[in-house]
Design a protein around this motif. Structure first.
Motif, PDB file in Angstrom:
ATOM      1  N   MET A  80      44.700  41.634  43.701  1.00  0.00           N
ATOM      2  CA  MET A  80      43.745  41.616  42.599  1.00  0.00           C
ATOM      3  C   MET A  80      42.434  41.036  43.131  1.00  0.00           C
ATOM      4  N   ASP A  81      41.497  41.893  43.473  1.00  0.00           N
ATOM      5  CA  ASP A  81      40.293  41.421  44.154  1.00  0.00           C
ATOM      6  C   ASP A  81      39.251  40.832  43.212  1.00  0.00           C
ATOM      7  N   SER A  82      39.468  40.935  41.916  1.00  0.00           N
ATOM      8  CA  SER A  82      38.571  40.323  40.945  1.00  0.00           C
ATOM      9  C   SER A  82      39.375  39.885  39.724  1.00  0.00           C
ATOM     10  N   PRO A 117      47.655  46.119  36.316  1.00  0.00           N
ATOM     11  CA  PRO A 117      47.602  45.178  37.436  1.00  0.00           C
ATOM     12  C   PRO A 117      47.755  43.731  36.975  1.00  0.00           C
ATOM     13  N   ALA A 118      48.635  43.005  37.652  1.00  0.00           N
ATOM     14  CA  ALA A 118      48.958  41.626  37.275  1.00  0.00           C
ATOM     15  C   ALA A 118      49.269  40.842  38.542  1.00  0.00           C
ATOM     16  N   MET A 154      41.375  30.508  47.046  1.00  0.00           N
ATOM     17  CA  MET A 154      40.992  31.615  46.164  1.00  0.00           C
ATOM     18  C   MET A 154      40.704  32.929  46.906  1.00  0.00           C
ATOM     19  N   PRO A 155      39.969  32.923  48.018  1.00  0.00           N
ATOM     20  CA  PRO A 155      39.749  34.189  48.721  1.00  0.00           C
ATOM     21  C   PRO A 155      41.046  34.835  49.211  1.00  0.00           C
ATOM     22  N   GLN A 156      42.046  34.025  49.515  1.00  0.00           N
ATOM     23  CA  GLN A 156      43.333  34.564  49.964  1.00  0.00           C
ATOM     24  C   GLN A 156      44.057  35.256  48.819  1.00  0.00           C
TER      25      GLN A 156
END
Length: 272
Positions: A1-3, A137-138, A213-215
């Motif tokens: 989930m990129d956002s 998406p979850a 968070m970026p991971q």
């Protein structure tokens, strides 16, 4: 989930420490937040602080050790925001009575496992089944520990074993859910929180969540931080490698006794 923009993120143990810091990170990304914790006064304070930052947030009292509370939390999330998309299983407790595994009261295991293992399982089952039914998406993120990989805290076998269990359950969860559900194991080391009060020198909480968070947004299974952990992890792996190289070295066809290979072959035969 990129956002996480527009997503509804539910965080257990979200009123303080790592959970609250994650709430701010998700809020910065545009998420709507549901904060849960056993202490309603602290939950209300956290919600007010998040709203003061301009984030949409709501809060509910929840003891994750009680499945009914977790089911009520899910109902609250869906009734408040019409959906939920992310569960951060962050609620956890440390071991208060420390000592040798030979003499430690088993009641301490019951207390720690009730929240760190069964609390997580309640979240996985209650929210996970709804995520599957929702079909969008979850993500389910489980907070383990550096203790998921090696014993970091002496005299804490209840806590260490609970975090080893979090690793195993999260690995299995990743295999059991559909591809549209991301699964990650978050593994904090020594991070400032209520658990580490009185032990100065821990990594600042906001610094920690900035690393993680970026991971999560990149979809990594292992969300890591403390670099020195690899010293301890390598020590275990080196010992395993030496044992296998000495007593069970690889050979051509050595998958003959591999359980996963055997199961795959049996399933393939059953489909013929």
């Amino acid at each position: 989930m990129d956002s996480f923009d527009g997503k509804v993120v539910v965080i257990t143990g979200g009123a303080t420490g790592i959970g609250f810091s994650f709430a701010k990170r998700f809020g910065e990304d545009g998420a709507r937040l549901v904060i849960a914790g056993r202490r309603k006064d602290r939950v209300d304070e956290a919600v007010a602080a998040l709203e003061a930052l301009g984030y949409q947030a709501a809060g509910a009292a929840c003891d994750v050790a009680k499945r009914g509370d977790v089911e009520a939390l899910a109902d609250f999330a869906w009734s408040t925001f019409g959906q939920a998309d992310v569960l951060l299983n962050n609620a956890g407790v440390s071991q208060t009575a420390r000592g040798s595994i030979l003499t430690l009261d088993l009641g301490e295991y019951d207390r720690v496992y009730g929240i760190n293992i069964y609390g997580m399982l309640h979240g996985i089952q209650v929210f996970g089944t709804r995520f599957v039914e929702q079909g969008t998406p979850a993500a389910i993120y489980n907070v383990g520990s550096e203790n998921s990989f090696f014993p970091a805290v002496p005299g804490s076998s209840a806590y260490i074993s609970s975090k080893h269990a979090v690793l195993a359950i999260t690995e299995q969860l990743a295999e059991d859910v559909p591809d549209f559900i991301d699964v990650s194991l978050i593994t904090p080391g020594w991070v400032a929180s209520e658990m580490t009060d009185g032990f100065p020198g821990a990594m600042e909480t906001d610094r920690y969540t900035a690393i993680v968070m970026p991971q999560l947004k990149a979809g990594h299974f292992f969300a890591v931080s403390h670099a020195y952990n690899m010293v301890h992890i390598d020590k275990r792996h080196d010992a395993l490698r030496a044992a296998f190289d000495t007593y069970a070295p690889r050979y051509d066809g050595d998958d003959e006794f591999d359980v996963r290979t055997a199961i795959a072959r049996a399933m393939a035969r059953a489909k013929r």
